[in-house]
Write a protein that holds these residues in place. Structure first.
Motif, PDB file in Angstrom:
ATOM      1  N   GLN A 149       0.780  -1.138  -0.010  1.00 41.14           N
ATOM      2  CA  GLN A 149       0.057   0.081  -0.065  1.00 41.14           C
ATOM      3  C   GLN A 149       0.923   1.131  -0.099  1.00 41.14           C
ATOM      4  O   GLN A 149       0.308   2.267  -0.367  1.00 41.14           O
ATOM      5  N   ILE A 154       1.182   5.841  -2.076  1.00 38.36           N
ATOM      6  CA  ILE A 154       1.829   7.134  -1.517  1.00 38.36           C
ATOM      7  C   ILE A 154       2.801   7.590  -2.244  1.00 38.36           C
ATOM      8  O   ILE A 154       2.974   8.919  -2.727  1.00 38.36           O
ATOM      9  N   TRP A 203       8.829  11.569   5.157  1.00 41.27           N
ATOM     10  CA  TRP A 203       7.652  12.298   5.824  1.00 41.27           C
ATOM     11  C   TRP A 203       7.376  13.522   5.212  1.00 41.27           C
ATOM     12  O   TRP A 203       6.119  13.974   5.003  1.00 41.27           O
ATOM     13  N   PHE A 212       6.229  12.877   1.674  1.00 44.11           N
ATOM     14  CA  PHE A 212       5.178  12.093   1.515  1.00 44.11           C
ATOM     15  C   PHE A 212       4.363  11.932   2.922  1.00 44.11           C
ATOM     16  O   PHE A 212       4.660  11.096   3.812  1.00 44.11           O
ATOM     17  N   PRO A 213       3.889  13.118   3.281  1.00 46.92           N
ATOM     18  CA  PRO A 213       3.357  13.113   4.602  1.00 46.92           C
ATOM     19  C   PRO A 213       2.402  12.195   5.338  1.00 46.92           C
ATOM     20  O   PRO A 213       2.105  11.617   6.174  1.00 46.92           O
ATOM     21  N   LEU A 214       1.524  11.291   4.139  1.00 47.93           N
ATOM     22  CA  LEU A 214       0.761  10.395   4.355  1.00 47.93           C
ATOM     23  C   LEU A 214       1.538   9.488   5.130  1.00 47.93           C
ATOM     24  O   LEU A 214       1.130   8.115   5.802  1.00 47.93           O
ATOM     25  N   LEU A 215       2.913   9.047   4.693  1.00 44.66           N
ATOM     26  CA  LEU A 215       3.806   8.045   5.187  1.00 44.66           C
ATOM     27  C   LEU A 215       3.762   7.884   6.727  1.00 44.66           C
ATOM     28  O   LEU A 215       3.900   6.953   7.322  1.00 44.66           O
ATOM     29  N   LYS A 216       3.686   9.027   7.202  1.00 44.40           N
ATOM     30  CA  LYS A 216       3.898   9.073   8.825  1.00 44.40           C
ATOM     31  C   LYS A 216       2.705   8.496   9.539  1.00 44.40           C
ATOM     32  O   LYS A 216       2.815   8.081  10.530  1.00 44.40           O
ATOM     33  N   GLU A 217       1.669   8.450   8.914  1.00 44.79           N
ATOM     34  CA  GLU A 217       0.493   7.716   9.455  1.00 44.79           C
ATOM     35  C   GLU A 217       0.394   6.324   9.151  1.00 44.79           C
ATOM     36  O   GLU A 217      -0.542   5.537   9.813  1.00 44.79           O
ATOM     37  N   LYS A 218       1.327   5.692   8.401  1.00 41.91           N
ATOM     38  CA  LYS A 218       1.250   4.156   8.040  1.00 41.91           C
ATOM     39  C   LYS A 218       2.161   3.574   9.198  1.00 41.91           C
ATOM     40  O   LYS A 218       2.953   3.938   9.560  1.00 41.91           O
TER      41      LYS A 218
END
Length: 76
Positions: free
Chosen positions: A10, A14, A35, A38-44
């Motif tokens: 997944q 991103i 991060w 790709f700021p969304l990586l921090k949530e994964k």
């Protein structure tokens, strides 16, 4: 210093499949840079490997290292 970063599962949605990072002296420094890009990586959730070896904590990186971000997976 050039480091190759590979994304799997997944995480490719991103960041794509692979990118090159020109400067990252440590694994945590690389993660901070990712991060920022790709700021969304921090949530994964994901595990990290360097040169096909799973790692934990912060380690030094050298030119030519290949870092992979591996999302959780299950097998059967």
């Amino acid at each position: 210093m050039a480091i190759q970063v590979l994304f799997f599962g997944q995480l490719t949605d991103i960041a794509g499949n692979a990118i090159g990072i020109p400067v990252a002296e440590t694994l945590r420094g690389l993660e901070q840079e990712l991060w920022a890009q790709f700021p969304l990586l921090k949530e994964k959730k994901y595990a990290l490997s360097v040169n096909q070896k799973m790692v934990a904590g912060d380690i030094s990186l050298t030119e030519g290292d290949v870092v992979a971000l591996l999302p959780p997976f299950s097998g059967g």
